[in-house]
Scaffold this active site. Structure first.
Site, PDB file in Angstrom:
ATOM      1  N   CYS A 115     -45.474 -18.513 -12.109  1.00 38.04           N
ATOM      2  CA  CYS A 115     -46.575 -17.612 -11.736  1.00 38.04           C
ATOM      3  C   CYS A 115     -47.839 -18.368 -11.330  1.00 38.04           C
ATOM      4  CB  CYS A 115     -46.857 -16.633 -12.870  1.00 38.04           C
ATOM      5  SG  CYS A 115     -45.394 -15.657 -13.284  1.00 38.04           S
ATOM      6  N   HIS A 255     -53.549 -13.540 -12.011  1.00 34.89           N
ATOM      7  CA  HIS A 255     -52.117 -13.285 -11.884  1.00 34.89           C
ATOM      8  C   HIS A 255     -51.790 -11.922 -12.504  1.00 34.89           C
ATOM      9  CE1 HIS A 255     -47.874 -13.513 -12.207  1.00 34.89           C
ATOM     10  NE2 HIS A 255     -47.880 -13.667 -13.512  1.00 34.89           N
ATOM     11  N   ASN A 285     -44.998  -7.575 -11.555  1.00 31.79           N
ATOM     12  CA  ASN A 285     -45.227  -9.020 -11.512  1.00 31.79           C
ATOM     13  C   ASN A 285     -44.318  -9.638 -10.448  1.00 31.79           C
ATOM     14  OD1 ASN A 285     -45.383 -11.764 -11.953  1.00 31.79           O
ATOM     15  ND2 ASN A 285     -45.149 -11.633 -14.176  1.00 31.79           N
TER      16      ASN A 285
HETATM   17  N1  ACO Z   1     -39.066   0.282 -23.313  1.00 32.42           N
HETATM   18  C1  ACO Z   1     -39.136   0.684 -24.583  1.00 32.42           C
HETATM   19  N2  ACO Z   1     -39.224  -0.160 -25.617  1.00 32.42           N
HETATM   20  C2  ACO Z   1     -39.257  -1.482 -25.342  1.00 32.42           C
HETATM   21  C3  ACO Z   1     -39.189  -1.969 -24.030  1.00 32.42           C
HETATM   22  C4  ACO Z   1     -39.069  -1.034 -22.995  1.00 32.42           C
HETATM   23  N3  ACO Z   1     -38.999  -1.395 -21.693  1.00 32.42           N
HETATM   24  N4  ACO Z   1     -39.228  -3.314 -24.080  1.00 32.42           N
HETATM   25  C5  ACO Z   1     -39.334  -3.666 -25.346  1.00 32.42           C
HETATM   26  N5  ACO Z   1     -39.340  -2.560 -26.134  1.00 32.42           N
HETATM   27  C6  ACO Z   1     -39.423  -2.476 -27.570  1.00 32.42           C
HETATM   28  C7  ACO Z   1     -39.012  -3.740 -28.276  1.00 32.42           C
HETATM   29  O1  ACO Z   1     -37.607  -3.792 -28.395  1.00 32.42           O
HETATM   30  C8  ACO Z   1     -39.708  -3.590 -29.587  1.00 32.42           C
HETATM   31  O2  ACO Z   1     -38.920  -2.745 -30.403  1.00 32.42           O
HETATM   32  P1  ACO Z   1     -38.743  -3.066 -31.982  1.00 32.42           P
HETATM   33  O3  ACO Z   1     -40.123  -3.010 -32.541  1.00 32.42           O
HETATM   34  O4  ACO Z   1     -37.841  -1.979 -32.412  1.00 32.42           O
HETATM   35  O5  ACO Z   1     -38.134  -4.440 -32.020  1.00 32.42           O
HETATM   36  C9  ACO Z   1     -40.973  -2.834 -29.264  1.00 32.42           C
HETATM   37  O6  ACO Z   1     -40.769  -2.266 -27.964  1.00 32.42           O
HETATM   38  C10 ACO Z   1     -42.216  -3.713 -29.219  1.00 32.42           C
HETATM   39  O7  ACO Z   1     -41.911  -4.874 -28.507  1.00 32.42           O
HETATM   40  P2  ACO Z   1     -42.996  -5.965 -28.213  1.00 32.42           P
HETATM   41  O8  ACO Z   1     -42.340  -7.129 -27.538  1.00 32.42           O
HETATM   42  O9  ACO Z   1     -43.832  -6.217 -29.418  1.00 32.42           O
HETATM   43  O10 ACO Z   1     -43.889  -5.160 -27.173  1.00 32.42           O
HETATM   44  P3  ACO Z   1     -45.207  -5.636 -26.494  1.00 32.42           P
HETATM   45  O11 ACO Z   1     -46.271  -4.661 -26.732  1.00 32.42           O
HETATM   46  O12 ACO Z   1     -45.496  -7.067 -26.790  1.00 32.42           O
HETATM   47  O13 ACO Z   1     -44.830  -5.541 -24.960  1.00 32.42           O
HETATM   48  C11 ACO Z   1     -44.151  -6.952 -23.151  1.00 32.42           C
HETATM   49  C12 ACO Z   1     -43.749  -6.305 -24.461  1.00 32.42           C
HETATM   50  C13 ACO Z   1     -44.532  -5.870 -22.168  1.00 32.42           C
HETATM   51  C14 ACO Z   1     -42.989  -7.774 -22.634  1.00 32.42           C
HETATM   52  C15 ACO Z   1     -45.373  -7.849 -23.426  1.00 32.42           C
HETATM   53  O14 ACO Z   1     -45.127  -8.693 -24.516  1.00 32.42           O
HETATM   54  C16 ACO Z   1     -45.734  -8.684 -22.245  1.00 32.42           C
HETATM   55  O15 ACO Z   1     -46.112  -8.201 -21.214  1.00 32.42           O
HETATM   56  N6  ACO Z   1     -45.697  -9.997 -22.412  1.00 32.42           N
HETATM   57  C17 ACO Z   1     -45.983 -10.921 -21.330  1.00 32.42           C
HETATM   58  C18 ACO Z   1     -44.704 -11.293 -20.689  1.00 32.42           C
HETATM   59  C19 ACO Z   1     -44.870 -11.571 -19.234  1.00 32.42           C
HETATM   60  O16 ACO Z   1     -45.802 -11.185 -18.580  1.00 32.42           O
HETATM   61  N7  ACO Z   1     -43.921 -12.267 -18.677  1.00 32.42           N
HETATM   62  C20 ACO Z   1     -43.907 -12.464 -17.287  1.00 32.42           C
HETATM   63  C21 ACO Z   1     -43.864 -13.839 -16.876  1.00 32.42           C
HETATM   64  S1  ACO Z   1     -45.139 -14.816 -17.554  1.00 32.42           S
HETATM   65  C22 ACO Z   1     -46.516 -14.409 -16.815  1.00 32.42           C
HETATM   66  O17 ACO Z   1     -46.458 -13.819 -15.795  1.00 32.42           O
HETATM   67  C23 ACO Z   1     -47.773 -14.772 -17.456  1.00 32.42           C
END
Ligand code: ACO
Length: 334
Positions: A115, A255, A285
């Protein structure tokens, strides 16, 4: 020899036509529009037809930039493509793009910084303008993320989209252009976001495919925390170097990974919300393409004018960090 400043002289953006809405993903994995939008800010993203090579969407964006600049492909000295979804592991997608464009004079290579790839590539390209080695450089950020996303894995498939953005770099003729950059890399963070198989550490086999190791893996929470911190700290370091504060910038172009990450980083840096560019709701993204697509959005919205001071910033797999201070030179648009 006095160093020239590089400026962005043209911008071209391209996204595939096909729209994948959150409601479409509801049919594929256990998720909801409400969950996706509230956690990420994303409503929809674009998806290329299966088998579309990254060079193809890069070509569309590049042609737009060249057309707007009224420049011939044969005038380009150097092509740099930032991507983590190359057409093939080798040769570089930039070489394939060169042939498709007919940019026969250009030498070409890819940059792999996920990214942060676009800002890294922009920094590299700017050096060749500043030294006077080159006068016309094409920098492209392009990714067909749908090729490496597991559409059965709900925490990643909701995030990513396909897209491409291309800019031309030329010597600045006034006080505008790329003023400075700041980069960091934290290699200890490599395990937090990667594609485990398909390289020399674990070459592709039936087993790696069965285990889905050819798709993106991430620790979303770690990435979230790191990105929120670094997309504030890196711009801060850059601004301080120039005796500036967040109040001095006209636009914050981060980003587009997650709307909550962008908002939290902007708040931490002290940028007011009206200066923050966001299009993640429509595109998700797009990895290497988010920064040029965000510049396109700012231009569409009339939020970016010649002379504006902006900070570009990114965090990506690596972990890689990018920040760039730019006084906008103005580009032909639409
Ligand atoms: N729909 C419903 N529930 C979901 C989904 C979904 N699509 N995805 C995950 N969950 C669930 C998980 O399983 C978890 O359930 P559990 O508590 O029963 O285990 C619950 O939701 C909470 O999960 P978290 O990972 O704590 O959720 P969070 O609020 O952190 O959101 C996310 C997850 C959106 C991935 C977030 O962490 C994020 O955006 N992180 C950055 C990742 C990123 O941007 N990566 C891209 C490349 S790197 C970059 O660009 C910088």
């Amino acid at each position: 020899m006095s160093r020239k400043r590089a400026r962005i002289s043209a911008l071209g953006c391209h996204v595939p036509d096909r729209v994948v809405k959150n409601a479409d993903l509801e049919k594929m994995v256990d998720t909801t529009d409400e969950w996706i939008h509230s956690r990420t800010g994303i409503r929809e993203r674009r998806r290329a037809e299966p088998g579309t090579p990254t060079s193809e969407i890069a070509l569309n964006a590049s042609r737009k930039a060249l057309d707007l600049a009224e420049m011939r492909a044969s005038d380009i000295d150097l092509i740099i493509v930032a991507t983590i979804t190359p057409d093939v592991p080798f040769p570089a997608t930039a070489c394939i793009l060169q042939d498709k464009l007919g940019a026969s004079r250009a030498w070409c290579f890819d940059v792999s910084a996920a990214c942060s790839g676009f800002i890294y590539a922009l920094t590299i390209g700017a050096q060749f303008i500043e030294t006077g080695a080159h006068r016309k450089i094409l920098v492209v950020g392009a990714d067909v993320m749908s090729a490496i996303v597991d559409y059965e894995e709900r925490s990643t498939c909701i995030l990513f989209g396909d897209g491409a953005g291309a800019v031309l770099l030329e010597p600045a003729e006034d006080e505008t252009g790329i003023l400075d950059f700041y980069h960091e890399t934290d290699g200890w963070g490599a395990p937090y976001l990667n594609m485990p198989a398909g390289g020399s550490a674990l070459s592709t086999s039936h087993e790696t495919v069965d285990q889905k190791l050819h798709f993106i893996r991430q620790d979303g929470r770690q990435i979230f925390k790191y990105a929120t911190r670094k997309m504030a700290e890196a711009p801060q370091i850059l601004l301080a170097r120039h005796g500036l504060t967040a109040a001095d910038i006209d636009l914050y172009v981060a980003h587009q990974a997650n709307a909550r990450i962008i908002d939290a980083a902007a708040q931490r840096l002290g940028v007011s919300p009206e200066k923050v560019v966001k299009n993640i709701e429509r595109y998700g993204n797009t990895t290497g393409a988010t920064i040029p697509l965000a510049l396109g959005t700012a231009l569409d919205e009339g939020a970016l004018e010649k002379g504006d001071l902006m900070v570009l910033t990114s965090v990506g797999a690596g972990l890689t960090v990018g920040a760039m201070l730019v006084r906008w030179s103005g580009v032909p648009w639409k």
